[in-house]
Write a protein that holds these residues in place. Structure first.
Motif, short mmCIF file in Angstrom:
data_model
loop_
_atom_site.label_atom_id
_atom_site.label_comp_id
_atom_site.label_asym_id
_atom_site.label_seq_id
_atom_site.Cartn_x
_atom_site.Cartn_y
_atom_site.Cartn_z
N GLY A 82 0.80 -1.22 0.00
CA GLY A 82 0.00 0.00 0.00
C GLY A 82 0.82 1.26 0.00
O GLY A 82 0.38 2.31 0.50
N GLN B 217 4.14 3.59 -2.32
CA GLN B 217 4.57 3.93 -3.67
C GLN B 217 5.95 3.36 -3.98
O GLN B 217 6.72 3.92 -4.75
CB GLN B 217 4.57 5.45 -3.84
N LYS C 216 0.35 9.42 -8.18
CA LYS C 216 0.43 8.09 -7.56
C LYS C 216 0.65 7.03 -8.64
O LYS C 216 -0.18 6.84 -9.52
CB LYS C 216 -0.85 7.78 -6.78
N ASP D 185 -3.67 3.20 -5.20
CA ASP D 185 -4.07 3.83 -3.95
C ASP D 185 -5.57 4.08 -4.06
O ASP D 185 -6.01 4.96 -4.81
CB ASP D 185 -3.31 5.13 -3.73
#
Length: 425
Positions: free
Chosen positions: A55, A57, A290, A294
C-alpha cells in the motif's frame, strides 16, 4: 480561402521530425527502433509489485533506513490476470507496454536464479520465494504477444531496499528485518546478472527502462549486455549506453514542455544537438502523482486526460492483481475519445516545398489542427516532432488550411495533416 466548417483542433498528425533531417548528410538521424517507437505514440507502464501489496509507492530511502521490510511471502495477490491488463491497454489504444520487473524494494516479479555470494544462496526476494505461484514477467510478455502489444521491461539499477542500496550505493548502516548485507561489487554483479536474465529469457523487448539512471562504473558492462541481448530495443534514460536512447521529458504531469525536439538529451531537447534522443512523457491515471494503486486518491477525469501530452500512461493494479473497474472504464473512455476525435477529417491535396495544403472533405464542425490558414495565422510554433496537436482557443471555420514551414534543417517530410472536431465528444 473559403470559410466553411468550424475548426478547433489542428493536427499535424504523424509529422515526423525525422522529416526535417532524413535526407541530410550531416544532421542527426533516428535509428530504425527509434523511428518505429515514435509511431506507436501511446503506451502503458504497469506498476504491480511488493509496493502494491504494502500500500505504498515503492520502498523509500527512509523506509530502508528505519523500518523492517516485508518478507517475500507478503507478496500474495489472489487473482493476477495479465490478460485483463492487456484488455485495458488495448482499449486505451496503447501499442506497447512496460512492466515493472523490479522496483525500489528489490523484489523481482520473475523467479530469478541469481545467487548472493555473501549468504551462499539464491536471491531470496522474488516471486519464487513468495506466496504467489508464477512468473509475472513471463505472464505479462505472453499476454502482450497474445494481444499484439509490444512488451518492455523496467528494472531499477539504483534502488534495492532489501540489499540496503539507494542511489546505486550500498549503505553502510545497520540492517533491519529482511535485509541482507552485500558489498558494492556484489550488488552490481547481482544487478547485471538479473538484467541478463530478463533481457535473455523473455524475447525481444521494445523498450527497456533505466529509472533514475545507473552507476557510472558499470556503464560499459550495461552497454555491452544491452547490445548483445536487446540491440533493437529503445532505452529510456539510455543515452550513453544505448544506440537507441530516449529521454525523460522532465515532468510526470503529462504536460510536456514546448518546444520539444527529438534531438538533445534533456527535457525539451535541443534543436542544435547532434544526438537523436526523443522524449517520452509519462503520467499517472490516478490523482496525486500516484504510480502504485491507492484506493483513496481517485482517478483523473476524462477531461483532464484529454489535456495531457503524455504518450505513456500508468496502469495501476489493485492488491489482487487486476486493474480496478473504475480504471478499466476510464481507459476505455479515453481510448474511445482519442479514436473518435482523431478520425479522417481532411485530405492533403498538395505539397509544394515547405507548404502543405489541407482541404476539408465536407462542411463540418472541427476543433483541431496545426498551424496556418484563412489568410491569418491561427497557430505558430518551432517544433513538430512525431506529431503536434494544436488546440485552438475557440472554434473557427475553414475550408482550406495551409501549413507553412518557414525554416528547417533539411527537406520537411509531412506524412499527415488533419483537422478535427473533438469538442462535442
Amino acid at each position: 480561402m473559403t470559410v466553411e466548417g468550424v475548426l478547433r483542433h489542428l493536427v499535424v498528425a504523424c509529422v515526423l521530425l525525422v522529416g526535417f533531417t532524413m535526407y541530410g548528410g550531416s544532421v542527426p538521424l533516428p535509428t530504425s527502433p527509434q523511428l518505429d517507437w515514435s509511431k506507436y505514440e501511446i503506451g502503458a507502464i504497469i506498476h504491480f509489485d511488493m509496493g502494491t501489496i504494502q500500500g505504498d509507492q515503492g520502498c523509500s530511502e527512509s523506509q530502508m533506513l528505519t523500518e523492517d521490510l516485508p518478507p517475500p511471502t507478503a507478496f500474495n495477490p489472489a487473482n493476477v490476470s495479465t490478460d485483463q491488463w492487456m484488455e485495458s491497454i488495448v482499449a486505451l489504444g496503447a501499442q506497447y507496454a512496460v512492466y515493472i520487473a523490479k522496483h525500489a524494494y528489490g523484489f523481482t516479479t520473475w523467479p530469478t536464479k541469481v545467487r548472493v555470494e555473501s549468504i551462499q544462496d539464491e536471491y531470496q526476494y522474488s516471486v519464487s520465494h513468495s506466496s504467489y505461484d508464477g512468473d509475472i514477467v513471463g505472464e505479462f510478455v505472453e499476454s502482450c504477444l497474445k494481444y499484439n502489444v509490444k512488451p518492455g521491461l523496467y528494472y531499477s539499477l539504483v534502488q534495492n531496499c532489501y540489499l540496503n542500496v539507494w542511489g546505486g550505493v550500498v549503505y553502510n548502516t545497520s540492517l533491519h528485518e529482511n535485509q541482507v548485507y552485500v558489498t558494492q561489487s556484489e550488488f552490481e554483479s547481482i544487478a547485471l546478472s538479473q538484467l541478463e536474465e530478463i533481457w535473455t529469457e523473455y524475447g525481444d523487448l521494445t523498450e527497456v527502462w533505466f529509472d533514475g539512471g545507473y552507476q557510472q562504473d558499470i556503464v560499459d558492462a550495461i552497454s555491452a549486455l544491452l547490445e548483445d541481448t536487446q540491440p533493437n530495443s529503445v532505452a529510456f534514460n539510455g543515452f550513453g549506453i544505448s544506440k537507441n536512447p530516449i529521454r525523460w521529458v522532465g515532468t510526470e504531469s503529462g504536460h510536456a514542455p514546448y518546444p520539444n525536439w527529438s534531438t538533445g538529451t534533456t527535457d525539451g531537447g535541443d534543436p542544435d544537438s547532434t544526438d537523436w534522443c526523443p522524449a517520452e512523457c509519462d503520467t499517472t491515471l490516478q490523482n496525486g502523482d500516484k504510480w502504485f494503486y491507492d484506493k483513496w486518491v481517485g482517478l483523473r477525469t476524462l477531461r483532464e486526460l484529454q489535456q495531457v501530452s503524455a504518450r505513456l500512461c500508468v496502469s495501476d493494479n489493485d492488491t489482487d492483481g487486476q486493474i480496478p473497474d473504475n480504471a478499466v472504464q476510464r481507459y476505455k473512455e479515453f481510448g474511445d475519445w482519442i479514436r473518435n476525435c482523431y478520425g479522417d477529417n481532411g485530405k492533403i491535396v498538395s505539397t509544394s516545398g515547405n507548404t502543405t495544403k489541407l482541404v476539408l472533405l465536407t462542411t463540418k464542425e472541427i476543433d483541431g489542427v496545426t498551424v496556418l490558414g484563412n489568410t491569418k495565422v491561427i497557430a505558430t510554433g518551432s517544433s513538430i516532432g512525431n506529431k503536434r496537436i494544436e488546440v485552438l482557443t475557440l472554434p473557427e471555420s475553414f475550408k482550406t488550411i495551409s501549413l507553412a514551414i518557414l525554416s528547417s534543417t533539411d527537406t520537411p517530410l509531412i506524412t499527415n495533416f488533419a483537422a478535427h472536431n473533438c469538442a462535442s465528444m
